[in-house]
Design a protein around this motif. Structure first.
Motif, PDB file in Angstrom:
ATOM      1  N   LEU A   1      -9.488 -10.268  -9.222  1.00 16.32           N
ATOM      2  CA  LEU A   1     -10.255  -9.903  -8.028  1.00 16.32           C
ATOM      3  C   LEU A   1     -10.218 -10.936  -6.921  1.00 16.32           C
ATOM      4  CD1 LEU A   1     -13.536  -8.462  -9.616  1.00 16.32           C
ATOM      5  CD2 LEU A   1     -11.863  -7.197  -8.233  1.00 16.32           C
ATOM      6  N   ALA A   2     -10.035 -10.435  -5.702  1.00 17.12           N
ATOM      7  CA  ALA A   2     -10.184 -11.272  -4.508  1.00 17.12           C
ATOM      8  C   ALA A   2     -11.338 -10.696  -3.696  1.00 17.12           C
ATOM      9  CB  ALA A   2      -8.904 -11.250  -3.698  1.00 17.12           C
ATOM     10  N   GLU A   3     -12.265 -11.546  -3.273  1.00 17.11           N
ATOM     11  CA  GLU A   3     -13.375 -11.051  -2.445  1.00 17.11           C
ATOM     12  C   GLU A   3     -12.942 -11.063  -0.986  1.00 17.11           C
ATOM     13  OE1 GLU A   3     -17.651 -11.893  -3.463  1.00 17.11           O
ATOM     14  OE2 GLU A   3     -17.511 -12.997  -1.570  1.00 17.11           O
ATOM     15  N   VAL A   4     -13.207  -9.943  -0.303  1.00 17.05           N
ATOM     16  CA  VAL A   4     -12.868  -9.848   1.135  1.00 17.05           C
ATOM     17  C   VAL A   4     -14.107  -9.368   1.882  1.00 17.05           C
ATOM     18  CG1 VAL A   4     -10.399  -9.378   0.757  1.00 17.05           C
ATOM     19  CG2 VAL A   4     -11.996  -7.465   0.919  1.00 17.05           C
ATOM     20  N   PRO A   5     -14.243  -9.716   3.170  1.00 16.08           N
ATOM     21  CA  PRO A   5     -15.392  -9.234   3.936  1.00 16.08           C
ATOM     22  C   PRO A   5     -15.404  -7.707   4.012  1.00 16.08           C
ATOM     23  CG  PRO A   5     -14.172 -10.934   5.137  1.00 16.08           C
ATOM     24  CD  PRO A   5     -13.335 -10.568   3.959  1.00 16.08           C
ATOM     25  N   GLU A   6     -16.607  -7.137   4.116  1.00 15.19           N
ATOM     26  CA  GLU A   6     -16.716  -5.674   4.101  1.00 15.19           C
ATOM     27  C   GLU A   6     -15.859  -4.987   5.176  1.00 15.19           C
ATOM     28  OE1 GLU A   6     -20.597  -4.072   3.590  1.00 15.19           O
ATOM     29  OE2 GLU A   6     -19.843  -2.011   3.734  1.00 15.19           O
ATOM     30  N   PRO A   7     -15.844  -5.480   6.441  1.00 17.65           N
ATOM     31  CA  PRO A   7     -14.996  -4.803   7.444  1.00 17.65           C
ATOM     32  C   PRO A   7     -13.518  -4.813   7.035  1.00 17.65           C
ATOM     33  CG  PRO A   7     -16.521  -6.351   8.488  1.00 17.65           C
ATOM     34  CD  PRO A   7     -16.628  -6.580   7.022  1.00 17.65           C
TER      35      PRO A   7
ATOM     36  N   ALA B   1       0.813  -1.236   0.000  1.00 17.76           N
ATOM     37  CA  ALA B   1       0.000   0.000   0.000  1.00 17.76           C
ATOM     38  C   ALA B   1       0.840   1.278   0.000  1.00 17.76           C
ATOM     39  CB  ALA B   1      -0.950  -0.009   1.182  1.00 17.76           C
ATOM     40  N   GLU B   2       1.872   1.286   0.826  1.00 15.76           N
ATOM     41  CA  GLU B   2       2.692   2.507   0.982  1.00 15.76           C
ATOM     42  C   GLU B   2       3.323   2.980  -0.324  1.00 15.76           C
ATOM     43  OE1 GLU B   2       4.480   4.359   3.933  1.00 15.76           O
ATOM     44  OE2 GLU B   2       2.320   4.215   4.252  1.00 15.76           O
ATOM     45  N   THR B   3       3.713   2.015  -1.153  1.00 14.60           N
ATOM     46  CA  THR B   3       4.494   2.367  -2.345  1.00 14.60           C
ATOM     47  C   THR B   3       3.685   2.283  -3.637  1.00 14.60           C
ATOM     48  OG1 THR B   3       5.209   0.060  -2.396  1.00 14.60           O
ATOM     49  CG2 THR B   3       6.716   1.646  -1.373  1.00 14.60           C
ATOM     50  N   SER B   4       2.377   2.005  -3.510  1.00 18.14           N
ATOM     51  CA  SER B   4       1.570   1.808  -4.725  1.00 18.14           C
ATOM     52  C   SER B   4       0.567   2.931  -4.917  1.00 18.14           C
ATOM     53  CB  SER B   4       0.808   0.484  -4.629  1.00 18.14           C
ATOM     54  OG  SER B   4       1.698  -0.574  -4.433  1.00 18.14           O
ATOM     55  N   VAL B   5      -0.091   2.888  -6.063  1.00 27.64           N
ATOM     56  CA  VAL B   5      -1.125   3.868  -6.393  1.00 27.64           C
ATOM     57  C   VAL B   5      -2.478   3.222  -6.083  1.00 27.64           C
ATOM     58  CG1 VAL B   5      -2.149   5.213  -8.269  1.00 27.64           C
ATOM     59  CG2 VAL B   5       0.314   4.738  -8.270  1.00 27.64           C
ATOM     60  N   LEU B   6      -3.275   3.884  -5.236  1.00 26.68           N
ATOM     61  CA  LEU B   6      -4.591   3.342  -4.895  1.00 26.68           C
ATOM     62  C   LEU B   6      -5.584   3.643  -6.010  1.00 26.68           C
ATOM     63  CD1 LEU B   6      -6.694   2.120  -2.909  1.00 26.68           C
ATOM     64  CD2 LEU B   6      -6.975   4.435  -1.974  1.00 26.68           C
ATOM     65  N   LEU B   7      -6.204   2.570  -6.530  1.00 25.86           N
ATOM     66  CA  LEU B   7      -7.279   2.729  -7.517  1.00 25.86           C
ATOM     67  C   LEU B   7      -8.569   2.441  -6.783  1.00 25.86           C
ATOM     68  CD1 LEU B   7      -5.584   0.623 -10.328  1.00 25.86           C
ATOM     69  CD2 LEU B   7      -5.731   3.133 -10.235  1.00 25.86           C
ATOM     70  N   ASP B   8      -9.313   3.490  -6.496  1.00 25.95           N
ATOM     71  CA  ASP B   8     -10.490   3.344  -5.648  1.00 25.95           C
ATOM     72  C   ASP B   8     -11.757   3.431  -6.497  1.00 25.95           C
ATOM     73  OD1 ASP B   8     -12.157   3.222  -3.513  1.00 25.95           O
ATOM     74  OD2 ASP B   8     -11.722   5.237  -2.754  1.00 25.95           O
ATOM     75  N   GLY B   9     -12.418   2.298  -6.663  1.00 27.10           N
ATOM     76  CA  GLY B   9     -13.667   2.307  -7.421  1.00 27.10           C
ATOM     77  C   GLY B   9     -13.523   1.665  -8.787  1.00 27.10           C
TER      78      GLY B   9
ATOM     79  N   ARG C   1     -11.585   5.690   2.280  1.00 30.62           N
ATOM     80  CA  ARG C   1     -12.846   6.365   1.918  1.00 30.62           C
ATOM     81  C   ARG C   1     -13.477   5.582   0.781  1.00 30.62           C
ATOM     82  NH1 ARG C   1     -12.720  11.827  -0.400  1.00 30.62           N
ATOM     83  NH2 ARG C   1     -10.681  11.284  -1.188  1.00 30.62           N
ATOM     84  N   PRO C   2     -14.086   4.420   1.080  1.00 33.53           N
ATOM     85  CA  PRO C   2     -14.470   3.525  -0.014  1.00 33.53           C
ATOM     86  C   PRO C   2     -15.440   4.153  -1.015  1.00 33.53           C
ATOM     87  CG  PRO C   2     -14.741   2.449   2.114  1.00 33.53           C
ATOM     88  CD  PRO C   2     -14.463   3.890   2.386  1.00 33.53           C
ATOM     89  N   HIS C   3     -15.157   3.896  -2.285  1.00 31.62           N
ATOM     90  CA  HIS C   3     -16.037   4.315  -3.375  1.00 31.62           C
ATOM     91  C   HIS C   3     -17.303   3.445  -3.319  1.00 31.62           C
ATOM     92  CE1 HIS C   3     -17.290   4.553  -7.636  1.00 31.62           C
ATOM     93  NE2 HIS C   3     -16.734   5.743  -7.593  1.00 31.62           N
ATOM     94  N   PRO C   4     -18.451   3.976  -3.732  1.00 32.50           N
ATOM     95  CA  PRO C   4     -19.697   3.202  -3.657  1.00 32.50           C
ATOM     96  C   PRO C   4     -19.644   1.849  -4.386  1.00 32.50           C
ATOM     97  CG  PRO C   4     -20.160   5.488  -4.260  1.00 32.50           C
ATOM     98  CD  PRO C   4     -18.686   5.356  -4.175  1.00 32.50           C
ATOM     99  N   THR C   5     -18.767   1.699  -5.374  1.00 32.78           N
ATOM    100  CA  THR C   5     -18.693   0.413  -6.091  1.00 32.78           C
ATOM    101  C   THR C   5     -17.923  -0.653  -5.295  1.00 32.78           C
ATOM    102  OG1 THR C   5     -16.797   1.312  -7.305  1.00 32.78           O
ATOM    103  CG2 THR C   5     -18.925   1.367  -8.430  1.00 32.78           C
ATOM    104  N   THR C   6     -17.382  -0.275  -4.173  1.00 29.07           N
ATOM    105  CA  THR C   6     -16.630  -1.161  -3.257  1.00 29.07           C
ATOM    106  C   THR C   6     -15.698  -2.165  -3.963  1.00 29.07           C
ATOM    107  OG1 THR C   6     -18.525  -2.643  -2.992  1.00 29.07           O
ATOM    108  CG2 THR C   6     -18.200  -0.967  -1.279  1.00 29.07           C
ATOM    109  N   VAL C   7     -14.933  -1.607  -4.885  1.00 29.92           N
ATOM    110  CA  VAL C   7     -13.844  -2.384  -5.463  1.00 29.92           C
ATOM    111  C   VAL C   7     -12.631  -1.458  -5.503  1.00 29.92           C
ATOM    112  CG1 VAL C   7     -14.611  -1.831  -7.836  1.00 29.92           C
ATOM    113  CG2 VAL C   7     -13.054  -3.749  -7.457  1.00 29.92           C
ATOM    114  N   ALA C   8     -11.472  -1.996  -5.205  1.00 26.76           N
ATOM    115  CA  ALA C   8     -10.258  -1.169  -5.181  1.00 26.76           C
ATOM    116  C   ALA C   8      -9.062  -2.045  -5.536  1.00 26.76           C
ATOM    117  CB  ALA C   8     -10.064  -0.555  -3.792  1.00 26.76           C
ATOM    118  N   ALA C   9      -8.001  -1.390  -5.940  1.00 23.50           N
ATOM    119  CA  ALA C   9      -6.792  -2.135  -6.311  1.00 23.50           C
ATOM    120  C   ALA C   9      -5.568  -1.281  -6.044  1.00 23.50           C
ATOM    121  CB  ALA C   9      -6.861  -2.519  -7.791  1.00 23.50           C
TER     122      ALA C   9
END
Ligand SMILES: C[S@@+](CC[C@H](N)C(=O)[O-])C[C@H]1O[C@@H](n2cnc3c(N)ncnc32)[C@H](O)[C@@H]1O
Length: 254
Positions: free
Chosen positions: A66-72, A14-22, A80-88
């Motif tokens: 894609l890997a599915e993970v529990p919402e928590p 996470a620290e060194t990557s670019v967050l793709l939110d949504g 700040r999750p995007h409404p589509t709740t997918v991120a990379a």
């Protein structure tokens, strides 16, 4: 391929990557060849259904990633999750790779320079515009990081569709510098060449002395006399549109 331990991989990278939110950010990053070591979703079926509906061209790639993970868990990974709740997480292109793209000649589309921009949302909007018009890249001067998460969010994952780098004025790529300024000559009488370096000033104070000294041409966007200036991102939009509408090579570039 789906990361074997997606949560562990996320924490490691996470620290060194670019967050793709949504979904849209992820879709664009896939389309433009970003390296994506890990992608998580709260609902794999819903994300793939979205891909079927909106972007079938990336469906198979997402299916593999894609890997599915529990919402928590998802919420603990993405602030700040995007409404589509997918991120990379994506690999940020190296400075060397960006410099090579920016220096490549003959240049088929302009480079946009934001001289000491202050507003992260403007920077994201400009990167999205540059991607849409097929510009060679977006260079910023000053302290703002054009890969800041808020800029990436504003850019909808399109940082991977154009070369985005922070440089000093002395490091600007070659090519005639067109300074955009309300005091310039009316842009409607100018044809912007494909190798143009299009320079825009800061929201607060316009173009710096350093960039002014590099300007070869001064051009203005048409504006009523009582109006002092346009917003930075809309100025870039009008200028790139002018380039494309007056024979810019983009007709063949995308
Ligand atoms: C919000 S404006 C800067 C206003 C700033 N207060 C100033 O003193 O110039 C940000 C940038 O957008 C571009 N811009 C805005 N309006 C323009 C116009 N009518 N013609 C050309 N460029 C313009 C310029 O590059 C300007 O530096």
């Amino acid at each position: 391929m789906t990361a074997p331990d997606p949560v562990g991989a996320w924490h490691r990278l996470a620290e060194t990557s670019v967050l793709l939110d949504g979904f849209h950010a992820l879709k664009h990053a896939v389309r433009f060849g970003a390296g994506i070591p890990v992608a998580v979703t709260v609902d794999r079926g819903a994300t793939l259904a979205l891909a079927d509906e909106l972007a079938p061209d990336v469906r198979d790639t997402l299916d593999a990633l894609l890997a599915e993970v529990p919402e928590p868990t998802y919420r603990s990974l993405v602030p700040r999750p995007h409404p589509t709740t997918v991120a990379a997480l994506a690999v940020r292109p190296s400075r060397a790779a960006n410099l090579e793209k920016l220096a490549h000649t003959p240049r088929t589309a302009p480079v946009v320079v934001l001289d000491n921009p202050r507003n992260l949302g403007n920077a994201g909007a400009v990167i999205r515009l540059a991607a849409g018009f097929g510009a060679t890249g977006v260079v910023t001067t000053g302290t703002l990081d054009p890969w800041h998460p808020t800029v990436v969010r504003g850019g909808a994952g399109l940082h991977f569709a154009t070369a985005v780098e922070r440089l000093t004025v002395d490091e600007l790529p070659s090519g005639p510098v067109f300074a955009l300024d309300p005091e310039g000559d009316d842009i409607r009488g100018t044809k912007l060449p494909d190798d143009a370096v299009l320079a825009f000033g800061s929201e607060r104070s316009g173009l710096s002395a350093g960039l002014r000294a590099r300007a070869d041409h001064w051009v203005a966007l048409p504006m009523r006399p009582q109006v002092s200036s346009y917003n930075l991102a809309t100025s870039v939009a009008m200028t790139l549109y002018h380039w494309s509408a007056t024979g810019g090579a983009s007709a063949g570039a995308y």
